[in-house]
Motif scaffolding. Structure first.
Motif, PDB file in Angstrom:
ATOM      1  N   GLU A 242      32.006  68.534  74.998  1.00  0.00           N
ATOM      2  CA  GLU A 242      32.259  69.705  74.166  1.00  0.00           C
ATOM      3  C   GLU A 242      30.914  70.309  73.758  1.00  0.00           C
ATOM      4  O   GLU A 242      30.395  70.018  72.676  1.00  0.00           O
ATOM      5  CB  GLU A 242      33.080  69.317  72.944  1.00  0.00           C
ATOM      6  CG  GLU A 242      34.414  68.661  73.283  1.00  0.00           C
ATOM      7  CD  GLU A 242      35.163  68.179  72.056  1.00  0.00           C
ATOM      8  OE1 GLU A 242      35.531  69.040  71.221  1.00  0.00           O
ATOM      9  OE2 GLU A 242      35.365  66.956  71.922  1.00  0.00           O
ATOM     10  N   ARG A 244      29.873  73.067  72.617  1.00  0.00           N
ATOM     11  CA  ARG A 244      29.797  73.813  71.352  1.00  0.00           C
ATOM     12  C   ARG A 244      29.553  72.885  70.167  1.00  0.00           C
ATOM     13  O   ARG A 244      28.981  73.293  69.151  1.00  0.00           O
ATOM     14  CB  ARG A 244      31.084  74.620  71.165  1.00  0.00           C
ATOM     15  CG  ARG A 244      31.015  75.729  70.129  1.00  0.00           C
ATOM     16  CD  ARG A 244      32.279  76.568  70.180  1.00  0.00           C
ATOM     17  NE  ARG A 244      32.419  77.223  71.470  1.00  0.00           N
ATOM     18  CZ  ARG A 244      31.953  78.442  71.751  1.00  0.00           C
ATOM     19  NH1 ARG A 244      31.332  79.130  70.806  1.00  0.00           N
ATOM     20  NH2 ARG A 244      32.101  78.976  72.940  1.00  0.00           N
ATOM     21  N   ASP A 258      33.977  75.224  77.072  1.00  0.00           N
ATOM     22  CA  ASP A 258      32.973  76.283  76.917  1.00  0.00           C
ATOM     23  C   ASP A 258      32.470  76.832  78.250  1.00  0.00           C
ATOM     24  O   ASP A 258      31.365  77.381  78.328  1.00  0.00           O
ATOM     25  CB  ASP A 258      31.778  75.789  76.074  1.00  0.00           C
ATOM     26  CG  ASP A 258      32.203  75.305  74.702  1.00  0.00           C
ATOM     27  OD1 ASP A 258      32.907  76.057  74.008  1.00  0.00           O
ATOM     28  OD2 ASP A 258      31.856  74.164  74.335  1.00  0.00           O
ATOM     29  N   TYR A 261      31.012  80.164  78.294  1.00  0.00           N
ATOM     30  CA  TYR A 261      30.927  80.311  76.845  1.00  0.00           C
ATOM     31  C   TYR A 261      32.264  80.649  76.186  1.00  0.00           C
ATOM     32  O   TYR A 261      32.312  81.128  75.055  1.00  0.00           O
ATOM     33  CB  TYR A 261      29.861  81.352  76.463  1.00  0.00           C
ATOM     34  CG  TYR A 261      28.503  80.984  76.984  1.00  0.00           C
ATOM     35  CD1 TYR A 261      27.709  80.048  76.323  1.00  0.00           C
ATOM     36  CD2 TYR A 261      28.023  81.526  78.169  1.00  0.00           C
ATOM     37  CE1 TYR A 261      26.466  79.674  76.824  1.00  0.00           C
ATOM     38  CE2 TYR A 261      26.773  81.165  78.678  1.00  0.00           C
ATOM     39  CZ  TYR A 261      26.006  80.233  78.005  1.00  0.00           C
ATOM     40  OH  TYR A 261      24.783  79.869  78.500  1.00  0.00           O
ATOM     41  N   SER A 262      33.359  80.373  76.896  1.00  0.00           N
ATOM     42  CA  SER A 262      34.693  80.528  76.326  1.00  0.00           C
ATOM     43  C   SER A 262      35.144  79.159  75.822  1.00  0.00           C
ATOM     44  O   SER A 262      35.273  78.210  76.616  1.00  0.00           O
ATOM     45  CB  SER A 262      35.667  81.053  77.388  1.00  0.00           C
ATOM     46  OG  SER A 262      36.976  81.120  76.870  1.00  0.00           O
ATOM     47  N   ASP A 263      35.364  79.023  74.524  1.00  0.00           N
ATOM     48  CA  ASP A 263      35.514  77.701  73.917  1.00  0.00           C
ATOM     49  C   ASP A 263      36.676  76.890  74.473  1.00  0.00           C
ATOM     50  O   ASP A 263      36.610  75.665  74.538  1.00  0.00           O
ATOM     51  CB  ASP A 263      35.611  77.814  72.390  1.00  0.00           C
ATOM     52  CG  ASP A 263      36.743  78.714  71.925  1.00  0.00           C
ATOM     53  OD1 ASP A 263      37.419  79.310  72.778  1.00  0.00           O
ATOM     54  OD2 ASP A 263      36.938  78.818  70.700  1.00  0.00           O
TER      55      ASP A 263
END
Length: 441
Positions: A242, A244, A258, A261-263
């Motif tokens: 993870e 982020r 991510d 950069y899309s969680d």
């Protein structure tokens, strides 16, 4: 009179059966003429940016067994965002084709690709040729135009073709056997983020995912056409990375949230590693189950479907993502804020469940409910009367493919639109059934 009518019907039935057997025999002969019952795995590197894309051959491998199609060898039932074509070198006859989509092509639609260059692994499987072949890989943009292509020659006698899967095969369990092993679709569930001690949990998750899939039509009616195996690839750490949160775990496939950069976008970029775990197992379509309770997943046509296994929405998500990876179905939802222009409105998309109305006749125009009209009122109209009127209607509902305007879906709701809808819509069901029958009839 009855006897004569029955006789004609009997004779006609015999002729039809004979023609089917003749066609199947011809297709079997064509496969045997050009291929052995083994797999040629080709590893590629796709690289570049929004302006220029390049394709490089990385490695060739031979795997035992061939688990893809043995008929319709040169046909593409789904166009995809790219295709691989195998030609007999001496005659240039097309002897095999398949389509695909890739994370690389998706990345090209993001702003990062305007300023940065990146490379992505990709792996494709074709039947092992008996003679020298020329293999062409082509990538298309969202206007269905070829943007990159390469052709290379493969001689089956090449001593550098690496044989894999003949020993040290990853342990696997057979969860379901088909009615006919010669006419079936092979699915492999792959463990990601499960330690050796957690394999019983993985097998339980596989069974949950399998039953979720076969709870949906047309998979439910065609269940006996699928073979399902569970490949027990162990990880050092439990879970997935993870970024982020600054968490990086050592897992079998090095998956992570991510992506781009899309969680909630959970993927693996290590496709060679994925196929190494699968070498020697019976597989074509891949469903990766990730040992996490965080929401996320992704599905890529003829590449893989990857889903979290311990979130409450695991069942609908793993089925939704298989709609992408197996049938090439598009997402039917739209974003209010993230306007991804993946579908130009003057081009008909290839996905069978969305349309820009440029060539609606090639999609589901024949299924439209009488009186619904094309297009139906805009998606933003959400009155009770509107929802009641169109609840079971098939039409052209605006808002799909991430776009609020200009792209249409078949129904108000569907498994490809929301996790709450319990079924694929009739249009998606037809597309899936056609594909299953293409491979297995």
């Amino acid at each position: 009179m009855n006897f004569r009518t029955t006789s004609r019907g009997f004779i006609s039935g015999c002729i039809t059966a004979a023609l089917i057997l003749l066609a199947e025999s011809a297709q079997a002969q064509q496969f045997a003429q050009f291929f052995t019952p083994n797999t040629l795995r080709i590893d590629y590197t796709f690289s570049g940016n929004a302006e220029r894309q390049d394709i490089y051959v990385d490695e060739l491998c031979q795997l035992p067994g061939w688990y893809g199609k043995r008929k319709h060898l040169a046909e593409l039932p789904v166009e995809g965002n790219g295709n691989i074509t195998v030609r007999h070198h001496a005659t240039q006859q097309v002897v095999y084709r398949n389509s695909f989509s890739t994370l690389f092509q998706e990345w090209l639609t993001y702003d990062e690709a305007k300023t940065e260059k990146k490379s992505f692994e990709n792996v494709f499987l074709v039947p092992m040729p008996k003679d020298t072949v020329d293999i062409t890989v082509s990538l298309m943009n969202n206007r269905r135009e070829v943007i990159a292509s390469t052709t290379h020659t493969v001689a089956p006698t090449d001593i550098l073709i690496h044989k894999k899967g003949y020993s040290n095969v990853t342990p696997y369990d057979i969860l379901q056997q088909p009615a006919d092993t010669a006419r079936c679709i092979h699915i492999a569930y792959v463990a990601e983020g499960y330690q050796e001690s957690e394999m019983p949990t993985f097998l339980d998750d596989c069974r949950t995912a399998m039953e979720a899939l076969f709870a949906h039509e047309p998979f439910r009616s065609l269940r006996d056409r699928f073979e399902i195996v569970a490949v027990k690839s162990p990880s050092v750490d439990s879970g997935t990375s993870e970024p982020r949160k600054g968490i990086w775990r050592q897992t079998a496939l090095q998956s992570h949230f991510d992506t781009f950069y899309s969680d909630r976008y959970l993927t693996t970029l290590h496709l060679k590693q994925l196929h190494d775990w699968l070498a020697g197992t019976p597989y074509e379509h891949i469903i990766v189950l990730v040992n996490t309770s965080e929401y996320g997943g992704g599905g890529i046509l003829n590449s893989y479907n990857l889903s979290m296994a311990h979130h409450p929405k695991f069942r609908p998500v793993v089925v939704h993502e298989f709609g992408h990876s197996f049938a090439g179905l598009a997402d039917e939802y739209a974003y209010e804020q993230e306007q991804l222009q993946m579908y130009p409105t003057d081009i008909e998309p290839w996905e069978p469940n969305i349309t820009t109305l440029v060539d609606f006749a090639s999609k589901w125009q024949d299924m439209v409910t009488p009186g619904v009209g094309i297009p139906t009122p805009a998606e933003t109209v959400k009155t009770d009367a509107y929802n009641k009127r169109y609840a079971r209607a098939i039409g052209a509902f605006e808002g799909a493919g991430y776009c609020l305007k200009g792209v249409y879906r078949p129904t108000l709701d569907c498994r490809m639109r929301t996790n709450e809808n319990p079924e694929f819509c009739p249009v998606c069901q037809r597309a899936i059934e056609r594909l299953v029958r293409f491979y297995t009839d």
